[in-house]
Design an enzyme around this catalytic site. Structure first.
Site, PDB file in Angstrom:
ATOM      1  N   TYR A 129     -26.449  17.770   2.162  1.00  0.00           N
ATOM      2  CA  TYR A 129     -25.912  16.823   3.213  1.00  0.00           C
ATOM      3  C   TYR A 129     -24.696  17.778   3.939  1.00  0.00           C
ATOM      4  O   TYR A 129     -24.028  18.291   3.245  1.00  0.00           O
ATOM      5  CB  TYR A 129     -25.477  15.674   2.801  1.00  0.00           C
ATOM      6  CG  TYR A 129     -24.784  14.848   3.778  1.00  0.00           C
ATOM      7  CD1 TYR A 129     -25.636  13.941   4.327  1.00  0.00           C
ATOM      8  CD2 TYR A 129     -23.628  14.749   3.995  1.00  0.00           C
ATOM      9  CE1 TYR A 129     -25.119  12.782   5.398  1.00  0.00           C
ATOM     10  CE2 TYR A 129     -22.953  13.944   5.198  1.00  0.00           C
ATOM     11  CZ  TYR A 129     -23.792  13.093   5.709  1.00  0.00           C
ATOM     12  OH  TYR A 129     -23.236  12.227   6.545  1.00  0.00           O
TER      13      TYR A 129
ATOM     14  N   GLY B 270       0.770  -1.165  -0.048  1.00  0.00           N
ATOM     15  CA  GLY B 270      -0.032   0.017  -0.013  1.00  0.00           C
ATOM     16  C   GLY B 270       0.905   1.302  -0.134  1.00  0.00           C
ATOM     17  O   GLY B 270       1.872   1.132   0.548  1.00  0.00           O
ATOM     18  N   ASN B 271       0.198   2.243  -0.462  1.00  0.00           N
ATOM     19  CA  ASN B 271       1.007   3.740  -0.696  1.00  0.00           C
ATOM     20  C   ASN B 271      -0.024   4.634  -0.642  1.00  0.00           C
ATOM     21  O   ASN B 271      -1.022   4.534  -1.375  1.00  0.00           O
ATOM     22  CB  ASN B 271       1.916   3.754  -1.666  1.00  0.00           C
ATOM     23  CG  ASN B 271       1.605   2.972  -2.809  1.00  0.00           C
ATOM     24  OD1 ASN B 271       0.724   3.226  -3.787  1.00  0.00           O
ATOM     25  ND2 ASN B 271       2.156   1.699  -3.219  1.00  0.00           N
TER      26      ASN B 271
ATOM     27  N   SER C   7       9.694   2.730  -0.904  1.00  0.00           N
ATOM     28  CA  SER C   7       9.235   1.586  -1.466  1.00  0.00           C
ATOM     29  C   SER C   7       9.752   0.391  -0.226  1.00  0.00           C
ATOM     30  O   SER C   7      10.727   0.521   0.299  1.00  0.00           O
ATOM     31  CB  SER C   7      10.247   1.250  -2.573  1.00  0.00           C
ATOM     32  OG  SER C   7      10.027   0.076  -2.713  1.00  0.00           O
ATOM     33  N   GLY C   8       9.064  -0.431   0.013  1.00  0.00           N
ATOM     34  CA  GLY C   8       9.191  -1.828   0.870  1.00  0.00           C
ATOM     35  C   GLY C   8       9.488  -1.497   2.204  1.00  0.00           C
ATOM     36  O   GLY C   8      10.300  -1.952   2.802  1.00  0.00           O
TER      37      GLY C   8
ATOM     38  N   HIS D 240      -5.307  -7.119  -9.113  1.00  0.00           N
ATOM     39  CA  HIS D 240      -4.224  -6.668  -8.573  1.00  0.00           C
ATOM     40  C   HIS D 240      -4.907  -5.974  -7.223  1.00  0.00           C
ATOM     41  O   HIS D 240      -5.087  -6.667  -6.094  1.00  0.00           O
ATOM     42  CB  HIS D 240      -3.667  -5.442  -9.404  1.00  0.00           C
ATOM     43  CG  HIS D 240      -2.614  -4.550  -8.826  1.00  0.00           C
ATOM     44  ND1 HIS D 240      -1.627  -3.990  -9.428  1.00  0.00           N
ATOM     45  CD2 HIS D 240      -2.204  -4.557  -7.540  1.00  0.00           C
ATOM     46  CE1 HIS D 240      -0.611  -3.612  -8.725  1.00  0.00           C
ATOM     47  NE2 HIS D 240      -1.103  -3.826  -7.367  1.00  0.00           N
TER      48      HIS D 240
ATOM     49  N   HIS E 257      -4.186  -3.068  -0.609  1.00  0.00           N
ATOM     50  CA  HIS E 257      -4.575  -4.380  -1.016  1.00  0.00           C
ATOM     51  C   HIS E 257      -5.751  -4.823   0.121  1.00  0.00           C
ATOM     52  O   HIS E 257      -5.702  -6.038   0.449  1.00  0.00           O
ATOM     53  CB  HIS E 257      -3.599  -5.400  -0.844  1.00  0.00           C
ATOM     54  CG  HIS E 257      -2.423  -5.330  -2.078  1.00  0.00           C
ATOM     55  ND1 HIS E 257      -2.020  -6.296  -2.566  1.00  0.00           N
ATOM     56  CD2 HIS E 257      -2.133  -4.138  -2.399  1.00  0.00           C
ATOM     57  CE1 HIS E 257      -1.059  -5.818  -3.525  1.00  0.00           C
ATOM     58  NE2 HIS E 257      -1.065  -4.457  -3.573  1.00  0.00           N
TER      59      HIS E 257
ATOM     60  N   SER F  54       7.869   4.371  -3.695  1.00  0.00           N
ATOM     61  CA  SER F  54       7.263   3.221  -3.910  1.00  0.00           C
ATOM     62  C   SER F  54       7.360   2.857  -5.252  1.00  0.00           C
ATOM     63  O   SER F  54       7.561   3.780  -6.154  1.00  0.00           O
ATOM     64  CB  SER F  54       5.722   3.521  -3.550  1.00  0.00           C
ATOM     65  OG  SER F  54       4.960   2.594  -4.374  1.00  0.00           O
ATOM     66  N   SER F  55       7.407   1.483  -5.483  1.00  0.00           N
ATOM     67  CA  SER F  55       7.603   1.228  -6.760  1.00  0.00           C
ATOM     68  C   SER F  55       6.267   1.128  -7.587  1.00  0.00           C
ATOM     69  O   SER F  55       6.230   1.215  -8.969  1.00  0.00           O
ATOM     70  CB  SER F  55       7.916  -0.554  -6.798  1.00  0.00           C
ATOM     71  OG  SER F  55       6.519  -1.202  -6.084  1.00  0.00           O
ATOM     72  N   ASP F  56       5.372   1.596  -7.008  1.00  0.00           N
ATOM     73  CA  ASP F  56       4.185   2.173  -7.562  1.00  0.00           C
ATOM     74  C   ASP F  56       3.948   3.534  -8.227  1.00  0.00           C
ATOM     75  O   ASP F  56       2.903   4.258  -8.564  1.00  0.00           O
ATOM     76  CB  ASP F  56       2.876   1.847  -6.897  1.00  0.00           C
ATOM     77  CG  ASP F  56       2.481   0.104  -6.685  1.00  0.00           C
ATOM     78  OD1 ASP F  56       2.796  -0.534  -7.694  1.00  0.00           O
ATOM     79  OD2 ASP F  56       2.187  -0.129  -5.685  1.00  0.00           O
TER      80      ASP F  56
END
Lengths: 231, 231, 231, 231
Positions: D227, D28-29, D43-44, D169, D95, D72-74
């Site tokens: 609302y 996640g990111n 990343s990671g 994904h 995810h 992040s790799s994304d």
């Protein structure tokens, strides 16, 4: 009760439905009735961000807000129910997962066991869908009206049927007090989840024997109740 | 044990089933046996609102309450089980989600794996439905009787089958001690949930090989047990 | 590492699988390898009741316990895996809900998406059932042997397939370190749950495109990995 | 905003998706846009192990990292979306269980009720599968492109469709602000779970009446919204 106590009770019970995970985000609203006034959660607000005096106070008959912030957009639904049923003192609307899923599936919750039978005298009903003119008209009032119509057509008193599913929307519950209304919201979610799992285990599960249903309901309700300490 | 210790154990274990989320509201009750007395949760009460001396003390044979508040409405069921099975020292009744759903589905829980086999020597049985005269008669005593009848007809000893599903109602578990009875309530809920998910994944899942069932059960029970530190 | 550090790591990681809700009761066990010794949870004990020096220390080749309490009854399974796979440094066995349910359903977990593909190069395999002579013989050793047999017959290296389902029993995972083994136990449970829900939504869901599977697996593993900070 | 505030907001919102259980492990990111820069999770990395200054700062057009750790790799997926949709200020990729399961099932989430209708003007779309050359090429850029392609082919503006499922994904959500993007990630997970349960209860459940869908969406969005407190 004085207004301050009503505000306090209303705030506390709106916090309770968040703590019990019956709502996320700014969804859901709890109200209580005090004579001709209703105290209800303000619209579109995180309940943890407000104070007692922010609780909206609304006149049941005129619909006018007399103190607090702008009330929940669902207020007209609550008012409609209070006007139709003098015996109820609190109302809860949530989007709790399993009760909302049954509402979305547009199927009444069958009574599969004693957990359900302890609180609802029959299945948990689902309203008919609203008509085009109801959706495009006073939508929130019409939501209240279709709840009343459903109970009346099934000849159910609101305390024997302390909650209902609004088709493709979600659950409304009520009770003699705001505390009972919240307890019924929690029980409805539990009963809805039990019934869903029961169907997964056995698609052809039978409903409870009506005699056993009646026995359990009357253990807790009515002149022959013997559950609890109060008798 | 002196009464004070029994009250304390009974209270603590009633709190435990709330903490383990096996019950909501005022549902559920845990009891222990001490000679000819049973200590059990009072009826319709939030367990966090009471003190040790409020725990109901009931005579197993006469059914009379000798101290504490009015006992759980399910007390006659507990007494029936204590009278039938001298080897059990504690009983738990919950409305835990998955075990109750299997009870509502009125299907025994098949043994799909070693988690189940570690504690139940066979499937988890479900009672037959009660008859009209049983429901309208001494309903809670009849519930105890149908549990005893089911175990006897399956030729199961209560410690080889430490829990059962009452049809359209929910689970009862027991054990040599009140602590074992609570552990078995938690395990029954876990086994019930595992079995439901297993069926969702594979509607035609096979039950465990009876040899593997027996191997796992006897790792933990009986003369050849080799699990744990005590041997 | 000195023994004290191994005991400490073993204890901490056994506590972690309880905190991550991968086990209940006294189920489950985590071990680590240090040269020719394995450190593992003692049998049938609540992990919160023991101290570092209670952790069992066992010789990989002789199976003898050299310090600590009587080791987990699953120790022979761990030893078998350590002997077969020199590249693994830690092993975890749980009865986590969804992974155990797939094991009980005796179906490999299909790879439906990138969450799975990030950690397993193929589906998560399930072992064949044990034979009568295996169940009645050295059951725990045979459990290790059938895991090794399954990986070898699928031509999978243990680090490309960091966990497996033992038919009608539950998951075993492993990793280069004990920390990786625990992470893989958590991921296997997540992947198992995702796959079960996916099947509920679409009984005919397709598995992931093998190209996308390989792309994601190699983002995190092997010479072309580009995920994380370490490259 | 100055960089320090952006780093702080980015860190806080990455922590929020962990607390809300929308991600496990290092999945996640969350990113936010500030003029031509994007601030995103490295990343990671476990988000609890880093400090504000570790947040990666990346140029939207060049893709160069100008401060912080390796992003992040994304990140290329986020940049593609920011370039295509000037109205969005934050993006979230998780995810989360139910949204990921619908993505794995490769089925758009039908709108079964008002909870969904309050936030998405139509169903929640799923992208087509990526082609071989897209997977083997600039995979993360292609993921962004297929999201943009899907919205455009459905003629949906990103604020009327604040999230999408990437086939096999998982979900991406966005909003005018990073806070809205996170709220939409939480709502998407809730809507995905509701829809799954609805299907389990009634495999032939009808979608919501389009009039009711429109009524609810416009209670919260657009010129006639009533609302909340802000009008």
């Amino acid at each position: 009760m004085i207004s301050k106590d009503c505000q306090n009770k209303c705030l506390k019970n709106n916090i309770k439905i968040v703590q019990k995970k019956l709502v996320i985000d700014t969804f859901g609203n709890v109200s209580l009735r005090n004579h001709s006034k209703v105290f209800i959660k303000p619209s579109g607000i995180n309940i943890h961000d407000i104070m007692e005096e922010d609780i909206s106070k609304v006149d049941i008959y005129s619909g006018q807000t007399t103190s607090g912030k702008k009330p929940s957009s669902d207020t007209p639904t609550h008012l409609e129910l209070y006007r139709a049923f003098p015996e109820i003192g609190g109302i809860v609307h949530t989007h709790s997962l399993y009760a909302t899923a049954w509402a979305q599936a547009a199927i009444p919750i069958p009574c599969y066991g004693t957990t359900h039978a302890d609180y609802w005298q029959k299945e948990v009903p689902v309203t008919r869908q609203l008509k085009e003119e109801e959706i495009n008209g006073d939508y929130e009032i019409e939501t209240g009206k279709v709840i009343v119509e459903t109970l009346k057509s099934l000849r159910l008193s609101p305390l024997d049927c302390p909650g209902i599913l609004v088709s493709h929307h979600g659950p409304f519950t009520w009770g003699a007090s705001i505390e009972d209304a919240v307890k019924n919201a929690e029980l409805l979610e539990y009963v809805a989840r039990l019934a869903m799992i029961t169907k997964q285990i056995n698609h052809e599960a039978n409903e409870i024997d009506p005699l056993l249903h009646q026995r359990h309901f009357s253990r807790k309700h009515g002149p022959n109740a013997y559950y609890g300490q109060t008798k």
